[in-house]
Design a protein around this motif. Structure first.
Motif, PDB file in Angstrom:
ATOM      1  N   LEU A   1      30.992  46.496  40.763  1.00 16.34           N
ATOM      2  CA  LEU A   1      31.166  45.274  40.045  1.00 16.34           C
ATOM      3  C   LEU A   1      32.139  44.326  40.301  1.00 16.34           C
ATOM      4  O   LEU A   1      32.059  43.180  40.228  1.00 16.34           O
ATOM      5  CB  LEU A   1      31.073  45.525  38.455  1.00 16.34           C
ATOM      6  CG  LEU A   1      29.718  46.477  38.185  1.00 16.34           C
ATOM      7  CD1 LEU A   1      30.002  47.076  36.729  1.00 16.34           C
ATOM      8  CD2 LEU A   1      28.572  45.704  37.761  1.00 16.34           C
ATOM      9  N   ALA A   2      33.434  44.966  40.669  1.00 15.57           N
ATOM     10  CA  ALA A   2      34.497  44.022  40.958  1.00 15.57           C
ATOM     11  C   ALA A   2      34.210  43.429  42.174  1.00 15.57           C
ATOM     12  O   ALA A   2      35.079  42.535  42.500  1.00 15.57           O
ATOM     13  CB  ALA A   2      35.669  45.211  41.222  1.00 15.57           C
ATOM     14  N   GLU A   3      33.320  43.910  43.205  1.00 14.59           N
ATOM     15  CA  GLU A   3      33.228  43.019  44.188  1.00 14.59           C
ATOM     16  C   GLU A   3      31.703  42.415  44.486  1.00 14.59           C
ATOM     17  O   GLU A   3      31.222  41.884  45.260  1.00 14.59           O
ATOM     18  CB  GLU A   3      33.222  44.167  45.560  1.00 14.59           C
ATOM     19  CG  GLU A   3      34.449  44.662  45.863  1.00 14.59           C
ATOM     20  CD  GLU A   3      34.688  45.730  46.753  1.00 14.59           C
ATOM     21  OE1 GLU A   3      33.623  46.365  46.876  1.00 14.59           O
ATOM     22  OE2 GLU A   3      35.666  45.894  47.530  1.00 14.59           O
TER      23      GLU A   3
ATOM     24  N   ILE B   1      35.103  41.986  34.743  1.00 16.06           N
ATOM     25  CA  ILE B   1      35.851  43.147  35.191  1.00 16.06           C
ATOM     26  C   ILE B   1      37.323  42.966  35.385  1.00 16.06           C
ATOM     27  O   ILE B   1      38.193  44.024  34.705  1.00 16.06           O
ATOM     28  CB  ILE B   1      35.366  43.935  36.659  1.00 16.06           C
ATOM     29  CG1 ILE B   1      33.986  44.477  36.777  1.00 16.06           C
ATOM     30  CG2 ILE B   1      36.369  44.958  37.383  1.00 16.06           C
ATOM     31  CD1 ILE B   1      34.029  45.637  35.937  1.00 16.06           C
ATOM     32  N   ILE B   2      37.727  42.027  35.954  1.00 22.22           N
ATOM     33  CA  ILE B   2      39.161  41.595  36.091  1.00 22.22           C
ATOM     34  C   ILE B   2      40.008  41.590  34.710  1.00 22.22           C
ATOM     35  O   ILE B   2      40.953  42.174  34.481  1.00 22.22           O
ATOM     36  CB  ILE B   2      39.489  40.083  36.545  1.00 22.22           C
ATOM     37  CG1 ILE B   2      39.043  40.191  38.162  1.00 22.22           C
ATOM     38  CG2 ILE B   2      40.963  39.728  36.611  1.00 22.22           C
ATOM     39  CD1 ILE B   2      38.808  38.868  38.823  1.00 22.22           C
ATOM     40  N   GLU B   3      39.067  41.009  33.703  1.00 25.59           N
ATOM     41  CA  GLU B   3      39.739  41.132  32.474  1.00 25.59           C
ATOM     42  C   GLU B   3      40.127  42.466  31.799  1.00 25.59           C
ATOM     43  O   GLU B   3      40.924  42.510  30.815  1.00 25.59           O
ATOM     44  CB  GLU B   3      39.023  40.155  31.423  1.00 25.59           C
ATOM     45  CG  GLU B   3      39.206  38.876  31.987  1.00 25.59           C
ATOM     46  CD  GLU B   3      38.201  37.859  31.252  1.00 25.59           C
ATOM     47  OE1 GLU B   3      37.190  38.392  30.573  1.00 25.59           O
ATOM     48  OE2 GLU B   3      38.132  36.628  31.394  1.00 25.59           O
ATOM     49  N   TYR B   4      39.527  43.247  32.225  1.00 27.61           N
ATOM     50  CA  TYR B   4      39.801  44.585  31.471  1.00 27.61           C
ATOM     51  C   TYR B   4      40.576  45.646  32.464  1.00 27.61           C
ATOM     52  O   TYR B   4      40.854  46.591  31.902  1.00 27.61           O
ATOM     53  CB  TYR B   4      38.456  45.188  31.209  1.00 27.61           C
ATOM     54  CG  TYR B   4      37.519  44.707  30.270  1.00 27.61           C
ATOM     55  CD1 TYR B   4      37.832  45.229  28.709  1.00 27.61           C
ATOM     56  CD2 TYR B   4      36.867  43.807  30.316  1.00 27.61           C
ATOM     57  CE1 TYR B   4      37.266  44.536  27.685  1.00 27.61           C
ATOM     58  CE2 TYR B   4      36.016  43.157  29.293  1.00 27.61           C
ATOM     59  CZ  TYR B   4      36.335  43.809  27.843  1.00 27.61           C
ATOM     60  OH  TYR B   4      35.553  43.195  26.976  1.00 27.61           O
ATOM     61  N   VAL B   5      41.064  45.163  33.676  1.00 27.21           N
ATOM     62  CA  VAL B   5      41.949  45.999  34.358  1.00 27.21           C
ATOM     63  C   VAL B   5      43.196  46.625  33.843  1.00 27.21           C
ATOM     64  O   VAL B   5      43.525  47.521  33.925  1.00 27.21           O
ATOM     65  CB  VAL B   5      42.072  45.133  35.741  1.00 27.21           C
ATOM     66  CG1 VAL B   5      43.152  45.908  36.598  1.00 27.21           C
ATOM     67  CG2 VAL B   5      40.868  45.412  36.614  1.00 27.21           C
TER      68      VAL B   5
ATOM     69  N   LEU C   1      42.059  45.855  45.135  1.00 28.73           N
ATOM     70  CA  LEU C   1      41.120  44.923  44.429  1.00 28.73           C
ATOM     71  C   LEU C   1      41.982  43.861  43.782  1.00 28.73           C
ATOM     72  O   LEU C   1      41.533  42.754  43.929  1.00 28.73           O
ATOM     73  CB  LEU C   1      40.517  45.507  43.481  1.00 28.73           C
ATOM     74  CG  LEU C   1      39.120  46.066  43.857  1.00 28.73           C
ATOM     75  CD1 LEU C   1      38.415  47.166  42.964  1.00 28.73           C
ATOM     76  CD2 LEU C   1      38.210  45.286  44.665  1.00 28.73           C
ATOM     77  N   CYS C   2      43.091  43.918  43.129  1.00 23.43           N
ATOM     78  CA  CYS C   2      43.810  42.992  42.375  1.00 23.43           C
ATOM     79  C   CYS C   2      44.348  41.954  43.430  1.00 23.43           C
ATOM     80  O   CYS C   2      44.316  40.819  43.075  1.00 23.43           O
ATOM     81  CB  CYS C   2      45.006  43.511  41.682  1.00 23.43           C
ATOM     82  SG  CYS C   2      44.364  44.679  40.095  1.00 23.43           S
ATOM     83  N   MET C   3      44.668  42.368  44.681  1.00 21.71           N
ATOM     84  CA  MET C   3      45.134  41.587  45.704  1.00 21.71           C
ATOM     85  C   MET C   3      43.951  40.628  46.115  1.00 21.71           C
ATOM     86  O   MET C   3      44.232  39.468  46.646  1.00 21.71           O
ATOM     87  CB  MET C   3      45.988  42.115  46.843  1.00 21.71           C
ATOM     88  CG  MET C   3      47.247  42.684  46.237  1.00 21.71           C
ATOM     89  SD  MET C   3      48.403  41.385  45.668  1.00 21.71           S
ATOM     90  CE  MET C   3      49.045  42.265  44.289  1.00 21.71           C
TER      91      MET C   3
END
Length: 553
Positions: free
Chosen positions: A370-372, A382-386, A405-407
């Motif tokens: 989902l992140a990709e 997804i980002i908002e819940y990392v 993934l964050c980078m």
């Protein structure tokens, strides 16, 4: 004499406006009914104003809606509870109009008034009103009646209660689907007021009729009634009468009914209890997660974390996780997005029981998928819940699995993702501390300053502006500032004026000596740039420095 007449003039005007051809004037007057009423006094309000409003139910819908709302709080203006019954006739008229919003507001106001009325008035005035509406020729009256039974039933004699139950039963079999819909929608509220001796017999018979209705719009409202009825029944009755209905509804031929089951499943599980949830509702839920209609899968995916909270982790791993993996590559973007917004909540539920290693094998592939995702809204969810996931699962898990993934998000092609990623880094720095950030985030961010794409170079500046207050003065001066000064020589004006804006935000963070020695000089150079926007932001930042210096002196 003029002095006496003067305060009465506006009242006379408001009363005239109630009859005016201009809808806006009538609306204004209706909204000030309480003012008119206070001026007339309680007796004249009862004898003149209320009968006038009763005759006025053929007005514009907007005026009628305002009237229905005003009358709901009008008991004090007619002389208190002993006279509350005089408010019923105008509201009864409004219950029969064609416009749904007016009828609903009139029913709402009648419920407010009825719930405050004395028992004798309820029997003498309110119950006959409900019976008249329930027997009305026009379907709108019968639809309105359905929302009033739960108020009328309380405080009635046994004979009247029998009549009301019989009347509601007729409404559940009405020829008009709109009436049956209203009956299905209000059955749960009515059931809470009915004595338990009649629940299993009469009320459940009505419910059974509604669940077998030929119209899916009636059946889907019966789904809502399942949870409310389940709470009124004894546990064993609930399992015997409600559970089979839910299971059947989860396989209904209409996707709208299945959608409603998926949407209400958590409440339905609470109604039937943990044992039946495990044996009967888990297979039903799995069926909904794999439904052939995307809308049903969206509703089911959105409830996955709440549903898993009701189950033991073994059941989740055995039945739900395989579906989650399938949904993470679902053909519908909206299904993936619904899953992305809740999937992070599954990690803490499972992580505490099955351990981080097992979790990373079972749940993480779906999160990474989902992140990709190719649709940016799914990635955004997804980002908002990392940061939440990172805080719950710990630093080691994050470094291994999600750091890269964050980078990657920081260089996404969609601006909203890059912006969320920069905010993400700031929250991670707050969570794990500046020492961790210096090791795992800062070097990778600063490396991006040489990226050939100017948008990514600008993102470095954005990340620095967010992280500098968290990282503190020392790291800002030693690590961030040299990069920012270098970026001030960029060939793209957008990068340079963002440097000027960033330097302005760094003034309160670093020492005054650094401001004078490094930041001021850099801004002076930018204030002579050929680009007008760069010069503007540089001069704005220089004025901030001067303002800060004056404030300190």
């Amino acid at each position: 004499m003029a002095m006496v007449d003067e305060p009465l003039y506006p009242i006379a005007l408001l009363i005239d406006e109630l009859k005016n051809d201009d809808i806006q004037l009538r609306l204004n007057s209706i909204r000030r009914l309480s003012t008119i009423s206070r001026a007339l006094g309680e007796e004249r309000t009862r004898k003149e104003l209320i009968p006038f409003l009763s005759e006025n139910s053929d007005d514009d819908d907007e005026v009628l809606l305002a009237m229905a709302e005003e009358l709901g709080v009008f008991i004090p203006y007619v002389g208190g509870l002993e006279h509350a019954h005089v408010l019923l006739p105008p509201l009864e008229s409004l219950c029969t109009v064609e416009e749904t919003s007016v009828r609903e507001k009139a029913v709402d106001s009648l419920c407010k008034i009825g719930s405050q009325m004395r028992e004798s008035d309820l029997v003498d005035s309110f119950v006959p009103l409900v019976k008249r509406l329930a027997a009305g020729e026009w379907f709108a009256a019968r639809v309105s009646a359905c929302g009033l039974f739960h108020v009328a039933y309380q405080g009635c004699t046994d004979v009247l209660k029998t009549e009301l139950r019989s009347s509601y039963s007729q409404l559940c079999k009405d020829d008009m689907p709109m009436v049956r819909r209203a009956a299905a929608s209000n059955l749960g509220k009515f059931a809470t007021t009915v004595e338990s001796s009649y629940l299993v017999g009469e009320i459940m018979t009505m419910f059974d009729d509604l669940t077998k209705d030929e119209q899916d719009s009636v059946r889907l409202l019966a789904v809502e009634g399942c949870a409310a009825l389940g709470k009124s029944l004894e546990p064993q009755e609930c399992v015997a009468r409600i559970l089979p209905v839910i299971v059947n509804f989860s396989q209904d031929k209409s996707w709208r009914v299945r959608y409603m089951v998926a949407n209400q499943l958590y409440e339905l599980c609470e109604a039937v209890g943990p044992d039946s949830t495990r044996t009967d509702l888990v297979p039903a839920y799995v069926g909904l997660l794999r439904d052939n209609e995307a809308e049903v899968r969206i509703a089911a995916a959105g409830k996955v974390t709440k549903f898993c909270q009701l189950l033991n982790p073994e059941l989740v791993i055995q039945h739900i996780l395989p579906c989650v993996k399938e949904l993470s590559t679902d053909s519908s973007q909206h299904v993936r997005s619904a899953l992305a917004s809740v999937i992070m909540g599954m990690a803490p539920i499972l992580g505490k029981v099955i351990g981080i290693d097992l979790l990373s094998q079972s749940l993480l592939p779906a999160i990474v998928e989902l992140a990709e995702d190719r649709h940016w809204r799914v990635r955004l969810a997804i980002i908002e819940y990392v940061p939440l996931l990172a805080s719950q699962l710990g630093i080691g898990f994050f470094d291994d699995k999600l750091g890269a993934l964050c980078m990657q998000w920081l260089q996404d092609k969609v601006y909203s993702i890059r912006e969320a990623a920069a905010n993400n880094l700031k929250r991670l720095a707050e969570e794990f501390g500046s020492e961790w950030a210096m090791q795992h985030i800062v070097p990778q961010v600063l490396d991006m300053v040489t990226n050939p794409h100017y948008l990514h170079r600008m993102m470095v500046l954005r990340a620095i502006s967010l992280m500098a207050p968290v990282m503190g003065s020392e790291i800002t001066c030693s690590k961030f500032l040299p990069v920012v000064v270098e970026a001030s020589k960029d060939r793209v004006p957008n990068v340079k004026f963002n440097v000027a804006k960033l330097m302005q935000s760094l003034i309160p963070i670093v020492d005054q000596s650094v401001v004078e020695k490094t930041i001021r000089q850099c801004l002076v150079d930018l204030s002579e740039d050929p680009d007008v926007d760069v010069r503007y932001f540089a001069n704005q930042a220089l004025r901030s420095i001067d303002g800060a210096a004056v404030a300190q002196s």
